[in-house]
Design a protein around this motif. Structure first.
Motif, mmCIF file in Angstrom:
data_model
loop_
_atom_site.group_PDB
_atom_site.id
_atom_site.type_symbol
_atom_site.label_atom_id
_atom_site.label_comp_id
_atom_site.label_asym_id
_atom_site.label_seq_id
_atom_site.Cartn_x
_atom_site.Cartn_y
_atom_site.Cartn_z
ATOM 1 N N ILE A 88 -16.417 132.389 91.772
ATOM 2 C CA ILE A 88 -15.609 131.209 91.481
ATOM 3 C C ILE A 88 -15.904 130.157 92.536
ATOM 4 C CG2 ILE A 88 -13.282 130.251 91.323
ATOM 5 C CD1 ILE A 88 -13.820 133.926 90.613
ATOM 6 N N ALA A 89 -16.399 129.013 92.116
ATOM 7 C CA ALA A 89 -16.752 127.934 93.024
ATOM 8 C C ALA A 89 -15.609 126.934 93.114
ATOM 9 C CB ALA A 89 -18.015 127.231 92.537
ATOM 10 N N LEU A 90 -15.159 126.661 94.330
ATOM 11 C CA LEU A 90 -14.130 125.659 94.562
ATOM 12 C C LEU A 90 -14.793 124.393 95.097
ATOM 13 C CD1 LEU A 90 -11.305 127.746 96.254
ATOM 14 C CD2 LEU A 90 -11.298 126.797 93.964
ATOM 15 N N VAL A 91 -14.637 123.310 94.376
ATOM 16 C CA VAL A 91 -15.173 122.035 94.820
ATOM 17 C C VAL A 91 -14.066 120.995 94.757
ATOM 18 C CG1 VAL A 91 -17.549 122.543 94.131
ATOM 19 C CG2 VAL A 91 -15.990 121.472 92.487
ATOM 20 N N GLY A 92 -14.243 119.925 95.517
ATOM 21 C CA GLY A 92 -13.244 118.866 95.519
ATOM 22 C C GLY A 92 -13.396 117.995 96.741
ATOM 23 N N ALA A 93 -12.785 116.837 96.686
ATOM 24 C CA ALA A 93 -12.825 115.910 97.817
ATOM 25 C C ALA A 93 -12.060 116.504 98.992
ATOM 26 C CB ALA A 93 -12.223 114.564 97.410
ATOM 27 N N GLU A 94 -12.188 115.877 100.145
ATOM 28 C CA GLU A 94 -11.531 116.387 101.342
ATOM 29 C C GLU A 94 -10.015 116.340 101.208
ATOM 30 O OE1 GLU A 94 -13.241 113.556 104.118
ATOM 31 O OE2 GLU A 94 -11.274 112.660 104.385
ATOM 32 N N SER A 95 -9.374 117.278 101.877
ATOM 33 C CA SER A 95 -7.911 117.372 101.904
ATOM 34 C C SER A 95 -7.307 117.552 100.518
ATOM 35 C CB SER A 95 -7.310 116.122 102.572
ATOM 36 O OG SER A 95 -5.953 116.327 102.905
ATOM 37 N N THR A 96 -7.966 118.355 99.691
ATOM 38 C CA THR A 96 -7.400 118.686 98.379
ATOM 39 C C THR A 96 -7.072 120.172 98.288
ATOM 40 O OG1 THR A 96 -9.660 118.863 97.460
ATOM 41 C CG2 THR A 96 -8.486 116.780 97.127
ATOM 42 N N GLY A 97 -7.021 120.839 99.433
ATOM 43 C CA GLY A 97 -6.510 122.207 99.481
ATOM 44 C C GLY A 97 -7.464 123.301 99.086
ATOM 45 N N LYS A 98 -8.764 123.080 99.180
ATOM 46 C CA LYS A 98 -9.723 124.099 98.748
ATOM 47 C C LYS A 98 -9.612 125.381 99.570
ATOM 48 C CE LYS A 98 -13.285 121.396 99.327
ATOM 49 N NZ LYS A 98 -12.558 120.147 99.673
ATOM 50 N N THR A 99 -9.594 125.238 100.896
ATOM 51 C CA THR A 99 -9.561 126.419 101.761
ATOM 52 C C THR A 99 -8.260 127.189 101.595
ATOM 53 O OG1 THR A 99 -10.989 125.310 103.375
ATOM 54 C CG2 THR A 99 -9.731 127.213 104.155
ATOM 55 N N THR A 100 -7.152 126.477 101.578
ATOM 56 C CA THR A 100 -5.849 127.131 101.393
ATOM 57 C C THR A 100 -5.788 127.833 100.046
ATOM 58 O OG1 THR A 100 -4.746 125.505 102.805
ATOM 59 C CG2 THR A 100 -3.364 126.750 101.273
ATOM 60 N N LEU A 101 -6.286 127.170 99.014
ATOM 61 C CA LEU A 101 -6.266 127.750 97.678
ATOM 62 C C LEU A 101 -7.106 129.018 97.625
ATOM 63 C CD1 LEU A 101 -5.367 127.471 94.719
ATOM 64 C CD2 LEU A 101 -7.426 126.100 94.330
ATOM 65 N N ALA A 102 -8.300 128.972 98.208
ATOM 66 C CA ALA A 102 -9.172 130.151 98.211
ATOM 67 C C ALA A 102 -8.495 131.327 98.907
ATOM 68 C CB ALA A 102 -10.497 129.823 98.881
ATOM 69 N N ARG A 103 -7.881 131.060 100.051
ATOM 70 C CA ARG A 103 -7.211 132.136 100.793
ATOM 71 C C ARG A 103 -6.063 132.737 99.990
ATOM 72 N NH1 ARG A 103 -6.918 128.837 106.523
ATOM 73 N NH2 ARG A 103 -9.017 129.354 107.281
ATOM 74 N N GLU A 104 -5.270 131.879 99.354
ATOM 75 C CA GLU A 104 -4.113 132.370 98.613
ATOM 76 C C GLU A 104 -4.528 133.162 97.381
ATOM 77 O OE1 GLU A 104 -0.613 132.263 99.181
ATOM 78 O OE2 GLU A 104 -1.612 132.070 101.123
ATOM 79 N N VAL A 105 -5.554 132.683 96.695
ATOM 80 C CA VAL A 105 -6.023 133.407 95.508
ATOM 81 C C VAL A 105 -6.555 134.781 95.907
ATOM 82 C CG1 VAL A 105 -7.787 133.445 93.711
ATOM 83 C CG2 VAL A 105 -6.471 131.364 94.113
ATOM 84 N N VAL A 106 -7.323 134.842 96.987
ATOM 85 C CA VAL A 106 -7.841 136.127 97.465
ATOM 86 C C VAL A 106 -6.681 137.044 97.853
ATOM 87 C CG1 VAL A 106 -9.095 137.248 99.359
ATOM 88 C CG2 VAL A 106 -10.110 135.300 98.172
ATOM 89 N N ARG A 107 -5.676 136.490 98.496
ATOM 90 C CA ARG A 107 -4.516 137.300 98.905
ATOM 91 C C ARG A 107 -3.825 137.896 97.685
ATOM 92 N NH1 ARG A 107 0.763 136.845 99.066
ATOM 93 N NH2 ARG A 107 0.724 134.711 98.287
ATOM 94 N N VAL A 108 -3.610 137.084 96.654
ATOM 95 C CA VAL A 108 -2.936 137.566 95.449
ATOM 96 C C VAL A 108 -3.776 138.617 94.737
ATOM 97 C CG1 VAL A 108 -2.074 136.927 93.169
ATOM 98 C CG2 VAL A 108 -1.596 135.457 95.138
ATOM 99 N N LEU A 109 -5.061 138.338 94.555
ATOM 100 C CA LEU A 109 -5.927 139.287 93.854
ATOM 101 C C LEU A 109 -6.064 140.595 94.629
ATOM 102 C CD1 LEU A 109 -8.802 136.956 92.558
ATOM 103 C CD2 LEU A 109 -6.897 137.921 91.267
ATOM 104 N N SER A 110 -6.176 140.491 95.952
ATOM 105 C CA SER A 110 -6.268 141.707 96.771
ATOM 106 C C SER A 110 -4.999 142.533 96.643
ATOM 107 C CB SER A 110 -6.522 141.334 98.233
ATOM 108 O OG SER A 110 -7.765 140.672 98.386
#
Length: 213
Positions: A6-28
């Motif tokens: 799953i590729a996360l793309v977007g302009a700066e300060s749109t929450g990509k890193t936070t979103l990736a971490r949270e999704v991984v946390r939920v799936l794990s």
């Protein structure tokens, strides 16, 4: 790649890193072997205490692709905190250098799902990583144009907090459920209608011709 990327793309300060971490946390938490691939650009800025120069962009894009590829060899679900496409976008925007697009788009096309983070979050400073709120809309447009021009589908992820995470998860769950949907479709009987005059090859045309149903 045998895993779901799953590729996360977007302009700066749109929450990509936070979103990736949270999704991984939920799936794990659900027992899924999920991993986040960190952004190579962020590591470069931390290591060198500056943003990259134009001639350094290609190596950063290559490193990002390599990280994603390596993660995909050992995990079921890979959340990539940006791809080489973002490096190409910023090379275009900052340096007016479009030379990285071809390879970046080829590499990005290997992802199974692209999530584009919406601009609905407030801009926040983040050291060397951020240029300012004024760059978000033009960068967002460049991302959309590149994906659309090369016919690479994407889902826009919007909302705040849990809603944003759930929005992303719904798209990922749909991707992961694809094999089961195909099995269900193959095993489900299909409804069919049989004409009362099915032995008459001309019955449909005849019915239309004389006004009979």
């Amino acid at each position: 790649m045998s895993s779901h990327v799953i590729a996360l793309v977007g302009a700066e300060s749109t929450g990509k890193t936070t979103l990736a971490r949270e999704v991984v946390r939920v799936l794990s938490g659900r027992g899924v072997d999920a991993v986040m691939v960190p952004e190579a650009l962020r590591d470069f800025c931390v290591q060198h205490d500056r943003t990259p120069l134009q001639h350094e962009q290609a190596a950063i894009a290559t490193e990002q692709t390599l990280r994603i590829h390596q993660a995909a060899q050992g995990h079921s679900v890979v959340l990539a905190d940006t791809t080489a496409l973002m490096t190409a976008i910023y090379s275009d925007f900052i340096f007016e250098d479009r030379s990285l697009y071809d390879i970046a788009l080829r590499d990005h096309a290997q992802a199974d799902l692209t999530l584009l983070t919406s601009l609905d979050l407030a801009w926040t400073a983040d050291g060397l990583q951020r240029d300012g709120p004024h760059v978000r809309e033009p960068v967002d447009q460049l991302i959309r144009q590149a994906l659309q021009h090369h016919q690479l589908p994407y889902n826009v992820v919007a909302g705040r907090g849990v809603a944003r995470v759930q929005h992303a998860l719904s798209a990922i769950e749909h991707l992961m459920d694809a094999p089961q949907r195909q099995l269900r479709a193959a095993s489900s009987p299909r409804w069919r209608w049989y004409c009362d005059h099915c032995d008459d090859g001309e019955c449909e045309q005849h019915g239309l011709g004389d006004g009979r149903a």
